[in-house]
Enzyme design. Structure first.
Site: not given
Length: 191
Positions: A62, A65-67
């Site tokens: 996650v 994918a996010e940052s």
């Protein structure tokens, strides 16, 4: 040493060299993949994954994918930090977790951000069960949207789980996190 012994010796040396070469290639490939797919903040990820009974590779996936592990990341919609926590989620979590003197700048603090992100993933798991697609879709698009999709026969025929995600961004997000997860699991999980 006869001709036959010399040939046997050469075959053994060549096979040994090939074996060493294959071993080095496999080790180097793992090293390269772990360099491309690092797990920064591993201690914090483990700490809060354990606290909320989450898979550390899912949390790392996650974050990637996010940052891409940038603690100062800000999305076009204003989500902040490693796990891209929105203002609403940050405020809600700060009350639930009793975070003293909370303000949105704290979302750039890796420990606070990962703690809130893991707390939120756990909330979504409690809402959607262990269905990773539903959890990830809700993390990206909101639990209200996913609940609505689950009641729609077009997206969830027979109530057996989402077969289609109507938001293209969310669909790509879920695919990206799942791909990251497979890679992390393969190259790091040496149980």
């Amino acid at each position: 040493m006869g001709v036959f012994d010399l040939r046997r010796y050469r075959v053994i040396v060549v096979l040994l060299a090939i074996g060493i070469f294959v071993f080095v290639c496999i080790y180097a490939f793992n090293f390269v993949m772990q360099t491309i797919y690092p797990i920064h903040y591993e201690g914090l990820i483990k700490k809060y994954s354990n606290e909320y009974d989450l898979d550390i590779f899912l949390v790392a996936s996650v974050i990637r994918a996010e940052s891409k592990f940038d603690p100062k990341a800000v999305s076009p919609k204003g989500a902040k930090g490693l796990m891209q926590i929105s203002s609403i989620t940050g405020n809600w979590a700060s009350e639930e977790l009793s975070i003293d003197d909370y303000n949105e700048e704290l979302l750039f603090n890796p420990e606070i951000n990962i703690r809130i992100g893991c707390w939120y993933l756990d909330k979504l798991r409690k809402e959607f069960g262990d269905n990773i697609v539903h959890i990830l879709a809700a993390y990206n698009a909101g639990s209200g949207n996913v609940s609505k999709w689950l009641r729609n026969e077009i997206y969830c025929p027979g109530g057996n789980g989402l077969v289609e995600i109507p938001f293209g961004e969310t669909k790509r997000y879920v695919e990206r996190v799942q791909r990251n997860y497979k890679i992390y699991k393969y190259f790091y999980d040496k149980k």
